[in-house]
Write a protein that holds these residues in place. Structure first.
Motif, short mmCIF file in Angstrom:
data_model
loop_
_atom_site.label_atom_id
_atom_site.label_comp_id
_atom_site.label_asym_id
_atom_site.label_seq_id
_atom_site.Cartn_x
_atom_site.Cartn_y
_atom_site.Cartn_z
N PHE A 40 0.82 -1.21 0.00
CA PHE A 40 0.00 0.00 0.00
C PHE A 40 0.86 1.26 0.00
CE2 PHE A 40 -3.02 -3.14 1.62
CZ PHE A 40 -4.11 -2.86 0.82
N GLY A 41 2.14 1.11 -0.27
CA GLY A 41 3.03 2.27 -0.41
C GLY A 41 3.62 2.79 0.88
N LEU A 42 3.50 2.04 1.95
CA LEU A 42 4.04 2.47 3.24
C LEU A 42 5.32 1.71 3.53
CD1 LEU A 42 3.35 4.35 5.60
CD2 LEU A 42 2.26 2.41 6.69
N LYS A 56 6.44 2.70 21.42
CA LYS A 56 7.66 3.51 21.42
C LYS A 56 7.80 4.38 20.18
CE LYS A 56 10.23 0.37 24.33
NZ LYS A 56 11.43 -0.44 24.50
N ARG A 57 6.83 4.29 19.25
CA ARG A 57 6.91 5.04 18.01
C ARG A 57 5.56 5.70 17.74
NH1 ARG A 57 5.65 4.75 12.79
NH2 ARG A 57 7.15 5.24 11.17
N PHE A 58 5.62 6.95 17.30
CA PHE A 58 4.42 7.65 16.89
C PHE A 58 3.89 7.04 15.59
CE2 PHE A 58 6.46 10.94 19.46
CZ PHE A 58 5.39 11.38 20.22
N ILE A 59 2.60 7.18 15.34
CA ILE A 59 1.98 6.73 14.10
C ILE A 59 1.37 7.94 13.42
CG2 ILE A 59 0.29 5.21 13.03
CD1 ILE A 59 0.31 3.53 15.54
N THR A 60 1.66 8.12 12.14
CA THR A 60 1.09 9.23 11.39
C THR A 60 -0.30 8.85 10.87
OG1 THR A 60 1.98 8.55 9.25
CG2 THR A 60 3.40 9.92 10.64
N ASP A 61 -1.03 9.85 10.44
CA ASP A 61 -2.35 9.59 9.87
C ASP A 61 -2.25 8.75 8.60
OD1 ASP A 61 -1.14 11.67 8.50
OD2 ASP A 61 -2.96 12.87 8.31
N ILE A 62 -1.23 8.96 7.82
CA ILE A 62 -1.02 8.17 6.60
C ILE A 62 -0.80 6.71 6.95
CG2 ILE A 62 0.56 7.82 4.66
CD1 ILE A 62 0.97 10.91 4.72
N GLU A 63 -0.05 6.46 8.01
CA GLU A 63 0.19 5.08 8.45
C GLU A 63 -1.09 4.43 8.96
OE1 GLU A 63 4.88 5.66 9.68
OE2 GLU A 63 3.33 5.96 11.20
N ILE A 64 -1.91 5.19 9.68
CA ILE A 64 -3.18 4.64 10.17
C ILE A 64 -4.06 4.22 9.01
CG2 ILE A 64 -5.34 5.26 11.33
CD1 ILE A 64 -3.62 6.81 13.36
N VAL A 65 -4.11 5.04 7.97
CA VAL A 65 -4.91 4.70 6.79
C VAL A 65 -4.40 3.41 6.15
CG1 VAL A 65 -5.50 5.45 4.45
CG2 VAL A 65 -5.67 7.06 6.34
N ALA A 66 -3.08 3.26 6.04
CA ALA A 66 -2.51 2.05 5.46
C ALA A 66 -2.81 0.82 6.33
CB ALA A 66 -1.00 2.21 5.26
N GLU A 72 -8.59 -4.12 6.58
CA GLU A 72 -9.93 -3.97 6.00
C GLU A 72 -10.93 -3.47 7.03
OE1 GLU A 72 -10.82 -7.72 4.12
OE2 GLU A 72 -9.33 -7.37 2.55
N ILE A 73 -10.55 -2.38 7.70
CA ILE A 73 -11.41 -1.75 8.70
C ILE A 73 -11.45 -0.25 8.43
CG2 ILE A 73 -10.94 -3.49 10.49
CD1 ILE A 73 -8.99 -1.45 11.76
N GLN A 74 -12.35 0.42 9.12
CA GLN A 74 -12.44 1.88 9.04
C GLN A 74 -11.49 2.49 10.08
OE1 GLN A 74 -14.31 3.63 6.78
NE2 GLN A 74 -14.60 1.57 5.92
N PRO A 75 -11.00 3.71 9.81
CA PRO A 75 -10.05 4.32 10.76
C PRO A 75 -10.56 4.40 12.20
CG PRO A 75 -10.01 5.52 8.71
CD PRO A 75 -11.13 4.51 8.60
N ASN A 76 -11.86 4.65 12.40
CA ASN A 76 -12.34 4.71 13.78
C ASN A 76 -12.28 3.35 14.47
OD1 ASN A 76 -14.44 3.83 12.10
ND2 ASN A 76 -16.01 4.57 13.51
N ASP A 77 -12.27 2.25 13.70
CA ASP A 77 -12.17 0.91 14.30
C ASP A 77 -10.82 0.63 14.91
OD1 ASP A 77 -14.78 0.38 13.51
OD2 ASP A 77 -14.15 -0.54 11.61
#
Length: 82
Positions: A40-42, A56-66, A72-77
């Motif tokens: 998925f390009g990540l 120990k690592r931050f997650i970006t919004d782009i990573e959450i989407v990936a 196969e879930i929605q971001p709020n899940d």
């Protein structure tokens, strides 16, 4: 620069990501998850997945989407158990 005052807690969805990874059928290793995310390009490796799951690592919004695409879930899940 932002300094996080919560020691060893750099993301709130760390446990959920680990649960979702282990719930995949068949179960998925951290290395296999990194490979799926790369489709998925990540560009994350096994070590980055381990640091995310340990908090120990931050997650970006782009990573959450990936992550959501792989699971196969929605971001709020991904925040369901927070």
């Amino acid at each position: 620069m932002f300094k996080n005052k919560n020691k060893n807690m750099n993301n709130v969805c760390r446990k959920r990501i680990a649960e979702l990874r282990l719930a995949l059928n068949p179960k998925c290793s951290q290395r296999q998850l990194a490979e799926k995310l790369q489709l998925f390009g990540l560009d994350l490796d096994k070590n980055a997945i381990q640091r995310i799951e340990c908090g120990k690592r931050f997650i970006t919004d782009i990573e959450i989407v990936a992550f959501c695409k792989v699971f196969e879930i929605q971001p709020n899940d991904i925040f369901a158990m927070v």
